[in-house]
Design an enzyme around this catalytic site. Structure first.
Site, PDB file in Angstrom:
ATOM      1  N   ILE A 182       0.885  -1.179  -0.031  1.00 59.65           N
ATOM      2  CA  ILE A 182       0.073   0.020   0.018  1.00 59.65           C
ATOM      3  C   ILE A 182       0.877   1.334   0.096  1.00 59.65           C
ATOM      4  CG2 ILE A 182      -1.761   1.274   1.208  1.00 59.65           C
ATOM      5  CD1 ILE A 182      -2.787  -1.294   0.284  1.00 59.65           C
ATOM      6  N   LYS A 183       0.728   2.205  -0.879  1.00 60.82           N
ATOM      7  CA  LYS A 183       1.523   3.188  -1.137  1.00 60.82           C
ATOM      8  C   LYS A 183       0.981   4.527  -0.321  1.00 60.82           C
ATOM      9  CE  LYS A 183       3.304   4.450  -5.169  1.00 60.82           C
ATOM     10  NZ  LYS A 183       3.172   4.593  -6.750  1.00 60.82           N
ATOM     11  N   ILE A 184       2.006   4.973   0.664  1.00 63.50           N
ATOM     12  CA  ILE A 184       1.739   6.007   1.424  1.00 63.50           C
ATOM     13  C   ILE A 184       2.651   7.173   1.325  1.00 63.50           C
ATOM     14  CG2 ILE A 184       1.499   6.779   3.919  1.00 63.50           C
ATOM     15  CD1 ILE A 184       0.479   3.968   4.659  1.00 63.50           C
TER      16      ILE A 184
END
Length: 357
Positions: free
Chosen positions: A137-139
Site C-alpha cells: 500500500i503506497k503512503i
C-alpha cells in the site's frame, strides 16, 4: 545477454511502472516477466487515468455502474481487480524470493497526503479489500504520512513509501518504518513486514534545467541518488538495523522512481544505468524499460560511500540551488500533481460511468 537480465543478475530488481487491463489480458505483463526480468510493478492515479481513458474498462464500468458506487469506490474496485491479477502473476517470484521481491503497489487517495488518521484508515481498508500477500500500500512520505507509515507497519500492512526526494526524506521514511517494526518486536509479533522507500529522480533535473549552466544539466538527480544510496547503505550497516534483523526484521529496500528521462538531449536510460546498485529497485515505465532492453548498458554499481555526490551537490549550491529547500518543494509539488491526477481520474470514472449507463 540483454541489459535488463544483466542488471537483474547484478542484484537490482526491475519493476514496471504501469498497469492496464489490456496489458494483463494480452499477456504483455507476462512477457515482461519472462523476457525482460521484470519482478514487480507499481501504479499511480495518472497511470489508471490513462488506462481508463483507453476504453479497456468500459465493460467493467458498465457492469458496476448500476451498483450505486461512488467514483472513488468504483475506481478502487477496478484497480484492485487489476492489481490482484498482477499480484498473482508475480506470486511465483514472491515465493521464490521469500517475500523480498514480486510485489505490486496500490496507492491510497492522494487527497489524504496531509491527514494522518485518514491515511491509516484508508491503508488498512485497502489492505483488507485486496487480500494478496504481495501487495504494497503506497503512503506518501510527508510529515503527516510518516506516523501513518509507522502505524500501518506495526499493524502488519506492507508499505511503499512514496514521494521521497532526498536522503533526508529517505532517512525519515526509514525511521518511520523501523519504528513500526520495533513495535512488532516489542509485542512479540512477526517483524518481517516488507516495505520499500520510493525516491523520485527525474524531477530534480527538470526543476533546475533553466537555473544551471549546461555543464550541470542532468546531473542533480543522480547526485541526489548517490547521496541517498549512501544513507541507505549506512542504515543497513547500523546497530539499529542489525539488532532488528537479529529479531527477524527485514531492510526496507530503496526504490528509484520517476526514471523516465525528461530531457530529449540526454540518454533515454539515464536514470537506469546511473542508478544501478544491488538490493535496490528501479521502477520504470514501458518506454524506458523497452529502451534499456534494446540498447541499455550496465556500468559500475553505485559506490556505497556516495562517490562524488558531495562535490557535485556543492557545484549546484554554488549556482544558488538550495537542495534541501528544493526537496521540500518537489515533495509539495508532487503531492499536488497526484491530487490533480486523482481529480482527473475521478472525473473520468464518473463521466465513463454516466455515459455507459
Amino acid at each position: 545477454m540483454k541489459a535488463t537480465q544483466a542488471l537483474h543478475e547484478r542484484g537490482q530488481s526491475l519493476w514496471l511502472d504501469n498497469i492496464t487491463r489490456g496489458m494483463l489480458d494480452s499477456g504483455r505483463i507476462r512477457r515482461y516477466i519472462e523476457g525482460y526480468a521484470v519482478t514487480g510493478l507499481t501504479s499511480n492515479p495518472s497511470i489508471f487515468d490513462k488506462a481508463i481513458e483507453s476504453g479497456d474498462y468500459d465493460d467493467a464500468i458498465h457492469a458496476k455502474a448500476g451498483k450505486g458506487l461512488s467514483s472513488e469506490d468504483l475506481f478502487f474496485e477496478l484497480a484492485i481487480e487489476d492489481l490482484q491479477r498482477a499480484a498473482d502473476e508475480f506470486l511465483p517470484i514472491h515465493e521464490r524470493t521469500d517475500g523480498i521481491d514480486g510485489w505490486v503497489s496500490l496507492e491510497v487517495s492522494p487527497l489524504l497526503a496531509y491527514d494522518t488518521a485518514a491515511t491509516i484508515e484508508a491503508a488498512k481498508t485497502l489492505h483488507r479489500r485486496a487480500p494478496r500477500r504481495n501487495l504494497l500500500i503506497k503512503i506518501p512520505g510527508t510529515t503527516e504520512g510518516l506516523p501513518a507509515i509507522t502505524e500501518c507497519v506495526a499493524s502488519g500492512v506492507p508499505v511503499n513509501v512514496t514521494l521521497l526526494f532526498s536522503a533526508d526524506h529517505y532517512r525519515a521514511a526509514a525511521d518511520a518504518y523501523l519504528t513500526g517494526v520495533q513495535r512488532r518486536v516489542d509485542e512479540d509479533l512477526d517483524p518481517a513486514v516488507c516495505s520499500v522507500a520510493s525516491v523520485f529522480m527525474s524531477r530534480w533535473d527538470v526543476a533546475v534545467a533553466d537555473m544551471v549552466p549546461d555543464r550541470l544539466k542532468d546531473q542533480l538527480g543522480l547526485a541526489v541518488g548517490l547521496d541517498t544510496y549512501r544513507a541507505y547503505r549506512r542504515l543497513m550497516d547500523s546497530d539499529r538495523m542489525q539488532r532488528l534483523e537479529n529479531a527477524g526484521a527485514r531492510v526496507q529496500r530503496l526504490l528509484w522512481a520517476s526514471t523516465r528521462t525528461k530531457d530529449p538531449a540526454a540518454s533515454d536510460t539515464l536514470y537506469v544505468h546511473g542508478l544501478a546498485a544491488p538490493f535496490t529497485i528501479n521502477t520504470m515505465p514501458d518506454d524506458t524499460l523497452e529502451a534499456f532492453y534494446d540498447h541499455g548498458e550496465v556500468g559500475d554499481p553505485m559506490p556505497a560511500d556516495g562517490g562524488d555526490a558531495d562535490e557535485v551537490l556543492a557545484r549546484f549550491a554554488d549556482t544558488g540551488v538550495d537542495v534541501a529547500a528544493l526537496a521540500e518543494k518537489l515533495q509539495r509539488d508532487g503531492a499536488k500533481k497526484f491530487v490533480t491526477a486523482w481529480n482527473d481520474l475521478m472525473t473520468r470514472v464518473s463521466a465513463q460511468s454516466a455515459s455507459l449507463v
